[in-house]
Design a protein around this motif. Structure first.
Motif: not given
Length: 296
Positions: A255-274
């Motif tokens: 659950d925590a990983a999915r919440r953070l994944h969704a939050a990072l997808r909304k963050q501008p200025g990011i081209s990739a993440f892990q």
């Protein structure tokens, strides 16, 4: 004796004709400034050695170039400027320059209810690279602590409380005052779910044209998505509010990983993440871990 007469063995040819990917220094003490906060940092500075005939690089030139970062706010432009200096001071020797900065950002965080506040540290690392062919790249890594309550344990605890309630009030007429008194007794909290201090490691690759380092935005977005950020100074009212937040946000590591994944997808200025989350379980002697990535 002067610099013209002092020996420089680096000018002599290499004993083996071999290029090297990374040559430089690490764990260089360096005062930094990030998000308006002065902090003690550690730097790793390097260039590639692309001339196979060269014995070595000029490490002192890399060290001196780091002076450009003293006292100035860290951003993409400052990192790029230092990397350009690395390459300019190694013309003919290097095609790639590297700069890695690490430290701990201290932020004063307010309590949940009371007027108290305290300092909390957020370890971070900045990895930047300038390639004569591939261009400029920046990656930001950040660690965030939070609390996680096990949903399975919460359900099992509720079942035991239900059973105890059914046993204590079997054959009795339900009285509001008696129920309230029972809920406030030891019987009313016969079992409690287990929770643990947990951590999230976010690693983001910034877009080529991102000017700022979004450290504060990443912290705020992650803590808001999780809902149970670790606290600093607290009173009992804050501790109660924290217990409420945990009760309303039970989560597995998935659950925590999915919440953070969704939050990072909304963050501008990011081209990739892990990202990786670790729940240091209080039930088991091992940790629960989940990872996720996007365009990595």
């Amino acid at each position: 004796m002067n610099t013209l007469t002092l020996p420089d063995v680096a000018l002599h040819g290499a004993t083996s004709q071999q290029t090297l990917d990374w040559v430089g220094m690490q764990r260089i003490a360096l005062p930094l400034r990030l998000a308006g906060q002065p902090l003690t940092g550690r730097a790793s500075a390097a260039v590639s050695l692309d001339d196979p005939a060269a014995r070595g690089i000029h490490m002192s030139r890399l060290y001196l170039a780091l002076e450009q970062l003293e006292g100035c706010e860290l951003d993409s432009a400052a990192l790029r400027q230092v990397l350009k200096h690395f390459l300019a001071s190694h013309l003919g020797l290097a095609q790639q320059a590297y700069l890695e900065l690490a430290g701990e950002l201290l932020l004063k965080r307010p309590a949940l209810v009371s007027p108290l506040a305290g300092w909390k540290g957020y370890p971070f690392a900045l990895c930047s690279r300038l390639d004569a062919q591939a261009g400029f790249h920046v990656e930001l890594q950040l660690e965030i602590g939070y609390s996680s309550t096990c949903p399975c344990s919460a359900a099992l605890a509720r079942q035991l409380i239900q059973r105890q309630f059914s046993s204590d009030f079997a054959g009795k007429s339900l009285d509001h005052a008696d129920i309230i008194e029972w809920l406030g007794s030891a019987q009313g909290i016969l079992a409690t779910p287990h929770s643990q201090r947990s951590s999230a490691t976010l690693q983001v690759r910034l877009s080529p044209h991102a000017a700022e380092l979004p450290l504060l935005a990443l912290i705020e977005g992650a803590e808001q998505a999780l809902g149970t950020a670790l606290q600093t100074a607290v009173k009992r009212a804050d501790e109660q509010a924290f217990a409420l937040a945990n009760g309303q946000n039970p989560m597995f590591c998935e659950d925590a990983a999915r919440r953070l994944h969704a939050a990072l997808r909304k963050q501008p200025g990011i081209s990739a993440f892990q990202l990786q989350v670790v729940h240091a379980e209080s039930l088991h002697a091992h940790d629960a871990v989940a990872r996720s990535s996007w365009h990595w």
